[in-house]
Design an enzyme around this catalytic site. Structure first.
Site, PDB file in Angstrom:
ATOM      1  N   ASN A   9      47.612   9.227  29.157  1.00 51.24           N
ATOM      2  CA  ASN A   9      46.160   9.022  29.171  1.00 51.24           C
ATOM      3  C   ASN A   9      45.691   9.312  30.583  1.00 51.24           C
ATOM      4  O   ASN A   9      45.830   8.478  31.477  1.00 51.24           O
ATOM      5  CB  ASN A   9      45.869   7.574  28.756  1.00 51.24           C
ATOM      6  CG  ASN A   9      44.379   7.268  28.734  1.00 51.24           C
ATOM      7  OD1 ASN A   9      43.564   8.128  29.061  1.00 51.24           O
ATOM      8  ND2 ASN A   9      44.043   6.056  28.364  1.00 51.24           N
ATOM      9  N   ARG A  84      45.987  11.524  25.142  1.00 45.12           N
ATOM     10  CA  ARG A  84      44.750  10.922  24.651  1.00 45.12           C
ATOM     11  C   ARG A  84      43.580  11.723  25.221  1.00 45.12           C
ATOM     12  O   ARG A  84      43.447  11.864  26.438  1.00 45.12           O
ATOM     13  CB  ARG A  84      44.653   9.474  25.122  1.00 45.12           C
ATOM     14  CG  ARG A  84      43.356   8.862  24.691  1.00 45.12           C
ATOM     15  CD  ARG A  84      43.151   7.512  25.310  1.00 45.12           C
ATOM     16  NE  ARG A  84      41.879   7.000  24.862  1.00 45.12           N
ATOM     17  CZ  ARG A  84      41.120   6.198  25.578  1.00 45.12           C
ATOM     18  NH1 ARG A  84      41.500   5.810  26.762  1.00 45.12           N
ATOM     19  NH2 ARG A  84      39.992   5.767  25.096  1.00 45.12           N
ATOM     20  N   HIS A 173      36.885   4.892  20.852  1.00 49.89           N
ATOM     21  CA  HIS A 173      37.887   3.862  20.518  1.00 49.89           C
ATOM     22  C   HIS A 173      38.482   4.109  19.138  1.00 49.89           C
ATOM     23  O   HIS A 173      38.938   3.169  18.472  1.00 49.89           O
ATOM     24  CB  HIS A 173      37.274   2.437  20.508  1.00 49.89           C
ATOM     25  CG  HIS A 173      36.897   1.891  21.848  1.00 49.89           C
ATOM     26  ND1 HIS A 173      35.830   1.042  22.026  1.00 49.89           N
ATOM     27  CD2 HIS A 173      37.459   2.055  23.068  1.00 49.89           C
ATOM     28  CE1 HIS A 173      35.731   0.711  23.306  1.00 49.89           C
ATOM     29  NE2 HIS A 173      36.712   1.315  23.955  1.00 49.89           N
ATOM     30  N   HIS A 198      36.392  -4.053  18.697  1.00 45.20           N
ATOM     31  CA  HIS A 198      37.265  -3.797  19.852  1.00 45.20           C
ATOM     32  C   HIS A 198      36.515  -4.316  21.078  1.00 45.20           C
ATOM     33  O   HIS A 198      35.515  -3.725  21.503  1.00 45.20           O
ATOM     34  CB  HIS A 198      37.572  -2.302  19.980  1.00 45.20           C
ATOM     35  CG  HIS A 198      38.415  -1.991  21.183  1.00 45.20           C
ATOM     36  ND1 HIS A 198      39.748  -1.685  21.097  1.00 45.20           N
ATOM     37  CD2 HIS A 198      38.109  -1.976  22.507  1.00 45.20           C
ATOM     38  CE1 HIS A 198      40.225  -1.499  22.323  1.00 45.20           C
ATOM     39  NE2 HIS A 198      39.244  -1.659  23.187  1.00 45.20           N
ATOM     40  N   LEU A 199      36.989  -5.442  21.620  1.00 46.47           N
ATOM     41  CA  LEU A 199      36.280  -6.093  22.729  1.00 46.47           C
ATOM     42  C   LEU A 199      37.175  -6.139  23.958  1.00 46.47           C
ATOM     43  O   LEU A 199      38.063  -7.003  24.066  1.00 46.47           O
ATOM     44  CB  LEU A 199      35.875  -7.523  22.319  1.00 46.47           C
ATOM     45  CG  LEU A 199      35.157  -7.656  20.970  1.00 46.47           C
ATOM     46  CD1 LEU A 199      34.918  -9.114  20.625  1.00 46.47           C
ATOM     47  CD2 LEU A 199      33.837  -6.885  20.993  1.00 46.47           C
ATOM     48  N   GLY A 202      35.528  -1.947  27.742  1.00 42.02           N
ATOM     49  CA  GLY A 202      34.630  -1.213  26.844  1.00 42.02           C
ATOM     50  C   GLY A 202      34.649  -1.926  25.502  1.00 42.02           C
ATOM     51  O   GLY A 202      35.686  -2.476  25.128  1.00 42.02           O
ATOM     52  N   ARG A 231      28.838  -1.946  31.255  1.00 37.73           N
ATOM     53  CA  ARG A 231      27.859  -1.060  30.599  1.00 37.73           C
ATOM     54  C   ARG A 231      26.827  -1.896  29.850  1.00 37.73           C
ATOM     55  O   ARG A 231      27.175  -2.894  29.217  1.00 37.73           O
ATOM     56  CB  ARG A 231      28.552  -0.125  29.602  1.00 37.73           C
ATOM     57  CG  ARG A 231      29.449   0.892  30.255  1.00 37.73           C
ATOM     58  CD  ARG A 231      30.007   1.869  29.216  1.00 37.73           C
ATOM     59  NE  ARG A 231      31.319   2.331  29.632  1.00 37.73           N
ATOM     60  CZ  ARG A 231      32.361   2.464  28.829  1.00 37.73           C
ATOM     61  NH1 ARG A 231      32.249   2.191  27.537  1.00 37.73           N
ATOM     62  NH2 ARG A 231      33.513   2.883  29.299  1.00 37.73           N
ATOM     63  N   MET A 274      35.945 -11.644  31.575  1.00 37.18           N
ATOM     64  CA  MET A 274      35.578 -12.736  30.672  1.00 37.18           C
ATOM     65  C   MET A 274      36.274 -14.046  31.024  1.00 37.18           C
ATOM     66  O   MET A 274      35.683 -15.115  30.885  1.00 37.18           O
ATOM     67  CB  MET A 274      35.887 -12.309  29.224  1.00 37.18           C
ATOM     68  CG  MET A 274      35.469 -13.304  28.180  1.00 37.18           C
ATOM     69  SD  MET A 274      33.713 -13.795  28.277  1.00 37.18           S
ATOM     70  CE  MET A 274      32.906 -12.440  27.453  1.00 37.18           C
ATOM     71  N   ARG A 275      37.518 -13.978  31.509  1.00 37.75           N
ATOM     72  CA  ARG A 275      38.202 -15.225  31.892  1.00 37.75           C
ATOM     73  C   ARG A 275      37.409 -15.961  32.967  1.00 37.75           C
ATOM     74  O   ARG A 275      37.176 -17.161  32.885  1.00 37.75           O
ATOM     75  CB  ARG A 275      39.598 -14.925  32.466  1.00 37.75           C
ATOM     76  CG  ARG A 275      40.673 -14.841  31.432  1.00 37.75           C
ATOM     77  CD  ARG A 275      41.873 -14.182  32.026  1.00 37.75           C
ATOM     78  NE  ARG A 275      41.524 -12.840  32.513  1.00 37.75           N
ATOM     79  CZ  ARG A 275      42.377 -11.859  32.688  1.00 37.75           C
ATOM     80  NH1 ARG A 275      43.645 -12.059  32.448  1.00 37.75           N
ATOM     81  NH2 ARG A 275      41.990 -10.676  33.093  1.00 37.75           N
ATOM     82  N   GLY A 321      41.206  -6.913  24.890  1.00 34.87           N
ATOM     83  CA  GLY A 321      41.508  -8.037  25.783  1.00 34.87           C
ATOM     84  C   GLY A 321      40.721  -9.296  25.455  1.00 34.87           C
ATOM     85  O   GLY A 321      41.271 -10.398  25.432  1.00 34.87           O
ATOM     86  N   GLU A 324      41.307 -10.384  21.519  1.00 30.45           N
ATOM     87  CA  GLU A 324      42.631 -10.964  21.249  1.00 30.45           C
ATOM     88  C   GLU A 324      42.799 -12.332  21.916  1.00 30.45           C
ATOM     89  O   GLU A 324      43.611 -13.141  21.481  1.00 30.45           O
ATOM     90  CB  GLU A 324      43.731 -10.026  21.765  1.00 30.45           C
ATOM     91  CG  GLU A 324      43.825  -8.734  20.971  1.00 30.45           C
ATOM     92  CD  GLU A 324      44.652  -7.673  21.677  1.00 30.45           C
ATOM     93  OE1 GLU A 324      45.634  -8.019  22.350  1.00 30.45           O
ATOM     94  OE2 GLU A 324      44.301  -6.480  21.554  1.00 30.45           O
ATOM     95  N   GLU A 377      47.074   1.246  20.955  1.00 30.65           N
ATOM     96  CA  GLU A 377      46.576   2.619  20.989  1.00 30.65           C
ATOM     97  C   GLU A 377      47.705   3.608  21.263  1.00 30.65           C
ATOM     98  O   GLU A 377      47.748   4.683  20.683  1.00 30.65           O
ATOM     99  CB  GLU A 377      45.458   2.741  22.022  1.00 30.65           C
ATOM    100  CG  GLU A 377      44.225   1.962  21.572  1.00 30.65           C
ATOM    101  CD  GLU A 377      43.100   1.958  22.587  1.00 30.65           C
ATOM    102  OE1 GLU A 377      42.288   2.873  22.546  1.00 30.65           O
ATOM    103  OE2 GLU A 377      43.053   1.034  23.413  1.00 30.65           O
TER     104      GLU A 377
HETATM  105  P1  AMP Z   1      40.987  -4.731  28.055  1.00 31.49           P
HETATM  106  O1  AMP Z   1      40.001  -3.712  28.566  1.00 31.49           O
HETATM  107  O2  AMP Z   1      41.267  -4.601  26.587  1.00 31.49           O
HETATM  108  O3  AMP Z   1      42.235  -4.856  28.878  1.00 31.49           O
HETATM  109  O4  AMP Z   1      40.260  -6.157  28.204  1.00 31.49           O
HETATM  110  C1  AMP Z   1      39.815  -6.644  29.439  1.00 31.49           C
HETATM  111  C2  AMP Z   1      38.990  -7.909  29.210  1.00 31.49           C
HETATM  112  O5  AMP Z   1      39.797  -8.889  28.520  1.00 31.49           O
HETATM  113  C3  AMP Z   1      38.500  -8.570  30.500  1.00 31.49           C
HETATM  114  O6  AMP Z   1      37.138  -8.954  30.366  1.00 31.49           O
HETATM  115  C4  AMP Z   1      39.376  -9.798  30.584  1.00 31.49           C
HETATM  116  O7  AMP Z   1      38.712 -10.846  31.257  1.00 31.49           O
HETATM  117  C5  AMP Z   1      39.531 -10.156  29.112  1.00 31.49           C
HETATM  118  N1  AMP Z   1      40.622 -11.126  28.931  1.00 31.49           N
HETATM  119  C6  AMP Z   1      41.946 -10.957  29.158  1.00 31.49           C
HETATM  120  N2  AMP Z   1      42.602 -12.134  28.953  1.00 31.49           N
HETATM  121  C7  AMP Z   1      41.648 -13.051  28.598  1.00 31.49           C
HETATM  122  C8  AMP Z   1      41.692 -14.453  28.265  1.00 31.49           C
HETATM  123  N3  AMP Z   1      42.824 -15.128  28.256  1.00 31.49           N
HETATM  124  N4  AMP Z   1      40.511 -15.060  27.942  1.00 31.49           N
HETATM  125  C9  AMP Z   1      39.349 -14.379  27.955  1.00 31.49           C
HETATM  126  N5  AMP Z   1      39.254 -13.066  28.264  1.00 31.49           N
HETATM  127  C10 AMP Z   1      40.381 -12.412  28.584  1.00 31.49           C
END
Ligand code: AMP
Length: 394
Positions: A9, A84, A173, A198-199, A202, A231, A274-275, A321, A324, A377
């Site tokens: 990728n 990709r 996605h 898909h959260l 992006g 975004r 988000m964490r 992320g 899940e 993916e």
């Molecule tokens: P990704 O682009 O799929 O890797 O997702 C990234 C996003 O997933 C970021 O906003 C992270 O803060 C969020 N994320 C990862 N682990 C957690 C968690 N344990 N609780 C809440 N959000 C999370």
């Protein structure tokens, strides 16, 4: 035995890779080269014993970074490379074996995704030059959504903009939505009607019916739809003209703010993570709380809108992320959809964490299912790459 696939990728300054083995039980090797093209380029990854490594590659360009990636494959030579590719336009409705014609066609869609497709092409060129005898396959983020009907993919704009300039909704996605919806089918034993969310950094939603995408939240570009990490997602289409006229903003500035300074980051004024937002909201940060509220409401609104595309709703799938990992986001989204008859199992929801598949509804027969399914993916790109190779190899 199945072929082993090196999934690449390639971005403008990064190359993510994963060697997906053909044999069961063999570990996946994966990593990422970052800051490619700069003096502080480096490669980090995970080896076959599950240990992390890091190597600095000062000044490495894409070719040198790919060489370094090959050196870290521990002598395991892939049978095929799967690239990709972000945008396949209307030309690519499925994966394609890369040859000069395919490269030209990808180049021709570059106007629709200038940054992404040209970086993807750079990766293809470097890999072909380094390993001319390895077959290479292009797997497109947009291809899964080519099954959308015109009522879903057309904008209500003058026809000539579509006909002459390809201005329509494409969606992105695709590999993730395809993977998790197929998994939901397998886990539920049906070819179902799913709303997939898909959260991640992006974010997009998709309506999938019997394995085909019927509508999705992203459009001509990945900016349309949900509130994302940085975004904006949907805004009034009049906003651009307003910012230009009233604030004197340039196109470049508007693009920059909507793509990189908005979403969770813009709303919270704090972070796109988000964490961190969940922790800040809990500590009383009002804008962090608001950013999560907007984020969840927009997801629910998008899922409700996309439900119009489905003859029947069998369930909702959360992935990425945030999808899940964040029990809070899932609970809030579901809370905005009481008319769908969803019944959340709160314990199952809080116990389902990253890397684990989990069903988080109460199991009531009449209620739609709620799934958390980790996306894969790379695995999906490898599967599509293998399938194409099998079909084209005599
Ligand atoms: P990704 O682009 O799929 O890797 O997702 C990234 C996003 O997933 C970021 O906003 C992270 O803060 C969020 N994320 C990862 N682990 C957690 C968690 N344990 N609780 C809440 N959000 C999370």
């Amino acid at each position: 035995m199945k072929s082993s696939v090196l999934v690449i990728n390639c971005g403008s300054s990064s190359i993510k890779y994963a060697l997906v083995p053909g044999a069961e039980g063999q570990p996946r090797l994966a990593g990422v080269a970052e800051r490619v093209g700069s003096s502080d380029a480096f490669l980090k990854g995970i080896d076959s014993r599950g240990e992390h490594f890091e190597e600095i590659l000062p000044g490495a360009d894409h070719t040198r970074a790919l060489e370094a990636i090959f050196e870290h494959l521990e002598g395991r030579r892939p049978d095929v490379v799967g690239h990709r590719i972000v945008h396949g336009g209307e030309h690519f409705t499925r994966a394609a074996l890369i040859n000069d014609d395919v490269v030209t066609a990808i180049d021709q869609t570059a106007a629709l995704a200038p940054l992404h497709n040209s970086a993807n092409l750079e990766g293809i060129a470097a890999t072909r030059a380094l390993f001319p005898d390895l077959p290479q396959v292009a797997v497109f983020d947009t291809a899964f959504h080519q099954s959308m009907p015109p009522r879903a993919f057309r904008y209500a704009l003058p026809e000539a903009l579509y006909r002459d300039h390809g201005i329509r909704r494409y969606g992105f996605h695709g590999t993730s939505h395809a993977f998790v919806s197929a998994r939901a089918d397998a886990l539920s034993g049906i070819a179902g009607g799913w709303l997939t969310a898909h959260l991640g950094n992006g974010c997009s939603t998709c309506a999938v019916w019997e394995g085909r995408s019927l509508d999705t939240s992203m459009g001509l570009t990945p900016l349309e739809g949900l509130t994302m990490g940085t975004r904006s997602g949907d805004v009034d289409p009049g906003l651009h003209a307003h910012l230009a006229r009233q604030l004197g903003w340039s196109l470049q500035r508007i693009d920059e703010v909507l793509n990189r300074g908005s979403g969770l980051l813009g709303l919270s004024g704090l972070t796109n993570d988000m964490r961190e937002l969940e922790a800040a909201a809990q500590a009383g940060h009002e804008n962090a709380r608001l950013s999560i509220e907007v984020f969840c409401y927009r997801i629910a609104k998008s899922l409700a809108a996309l439900s119009c595309a489905l003859p029947r709703l069998d369930g909702i799938v959360f992935t990425g992320g945030i999808g899940e990992n964040s029990a809070l986001v899932r609970e809030n989204v579901i809370g905005h959809l009481p008319h769908f008859g969803l019944v959340l199992d709160r314990n199952a929801n809080t116990e389902t964490v990253r890397g684990r598949e989990g069903r988080i509804d109460s199991g009531h027969l009449a209620a739609p299912r709620l799934w958390v399914i980790p996306t894969d993916e790379e695995g999906r790109i490898a599967a599509e790459t293998r399938q194409l190779l099998d079909e084209t190899t005599p």
